[in-house]
Write an enzyme that holds these catalytic residues in place. Sequence first.
Site, short mmCIF file in Angstrom:
data_model
loop_
_atom_site.label_atom_id
_atom_site.label_comp_id
_atom_site.label_asym_id
_atom_site.label_seq_id
_atom_site.Cartn_x
_atom_site.Cartn_y
_atom_site.Cartn_z
CB CYS A 12 94.72 20.69 42.82
SG CYS A 12 93.39 21.59 42.88
CD GLU A 41 90.03 19.23 43.24
OE1 GLU A 41 90.79 18.98 42.28
OE2 GLU A 41 90.39 19.75 44.23
#
Length: 492
Positions: free
Chosen positions: A277, A243
């Site tokens: 993110c 991720e």
Amino acid sequence: MTLWINGDWVTGQGALRVKRNPVSGEVLWQGNDADAAQVGQACRAARAAFPRWARLSFGDRQVRVERFAGLLESNKAELTAIIARETGKPRWEAATEVTAMINKIAISIKAYHVRTGEQRSEMPDGAASLRHRPHGVLAVFGPYNFPGHLPNGHIVPALLAGNTIIFKPSELTPWSGDAVMRLWQQAGLPPGVLNLVQGGRETGQALSALEDLDGLLFTGSANTGYQLHHQLSGQPEKILALEMGGNNPLIIDEVADIDAAVHLTIQSAFVTAGQRCTCARRLFLKSGTQGDAFLARLVAVSQRLTPGTWDDEPQPFIGGLISEQAAQQVVTAWQELEAMGGRTLLAPRLLQAGTSLLTPGIIEMTGVTGLPDEEVFGPLLRVWRYDNFDEAIRMANNTRFGLSCGLVSPEREKFDQLLLEARAGIVNWNKPLTGAASTAPFGGIGASGNHRPSAWYAADYCAWPMASLESDSLTLPATLNPGLDFSDEVVR
């Protein structure tokens, strides 16, 4: 003693590491990294603990994980302060992180049963069953922006599935990793089930290079994710969940309430000082007077954002970045964009030398070409103007990343078009890019991940499916395939 290996706290044999508050410079934690031998020791401990842990009933594993949730609740104030002081984020935001950690327990238990667990279908001559089995020993690499919540999203489902773990926190947040590990210790995990190794690049490389590792679960930058993918290439027997970051677009179409749209944009771009993110990095704004008014209001409100210390009262919207170096990297990125032809609308400023307190920056890049497709991990928003919606989508998709994407518009038809054409794992409509549902998968495509989203889908990569055809008795079929003769007659 800063490493937790096989149920004991031990002293690291690697380099000395000192963690300071990124705003005040106060020493918060110090200890030695794990060397390669200690990483191997942690792996052997996890391997030895795996058979017994995997053979426990799910209920027995669940009891220990729920005990950890209770400890998070009773130690919430202390852990909140540790995370806030170590990362530089305000107390209010660190408190939401600990709450997310607590909520992750019940979500992961439910996801295990829905996404994995066991299923059985009756058949005329028996049954078809589906079960899931743990991989074995998994490494979990934690990031610094959410040092409690994000590794927790790997550790909890992995433990529930029956895996044993070697956890390496980010070298920038060792104190948070230490504090969380001590709560797991109190929860009564058997020795070797969860091991903690502190360290930076050398420790991480030693961990990812272990032959006796069954998988690696990573949250962090695309650059590190690519390195791990390369390091584990040619090893399909190992599960790898990545991720990574994003160069995320937010499209602003027609808006009736400019302040609401500005609020959404600030929540998308500048929350956590831009260190999520999913944060918006690229803003695509429709040309025209309404877009001009929106942009002027965005700059005016963003200019009022003053970062502060973790315990300031009243609480600031944002605190410091993870380090002064990280803040300086954002300033450098802005200077480079300006040198390439960008028009600064709001200059980011370091409030004081020696700290990581950085004000947000906004720079217009319309018409500028040759820009690097990289994530700037901080409060810096680039702006482009567009003439039509098809152009906006093309510009939004012009990135190797594919994590989050958003649209502010009253028109459902445009959102439907974006859903069909967007290249992103998270696509929001009139909601901040940084918002995500706990009952949905979380992850992206392209340089943002390798199609193994976390959150609700974490259970999927923490166990492998085992399909079975079963019957409690064995009988000869009433009808045989051609060419098979089971008669009593002897063939001569």
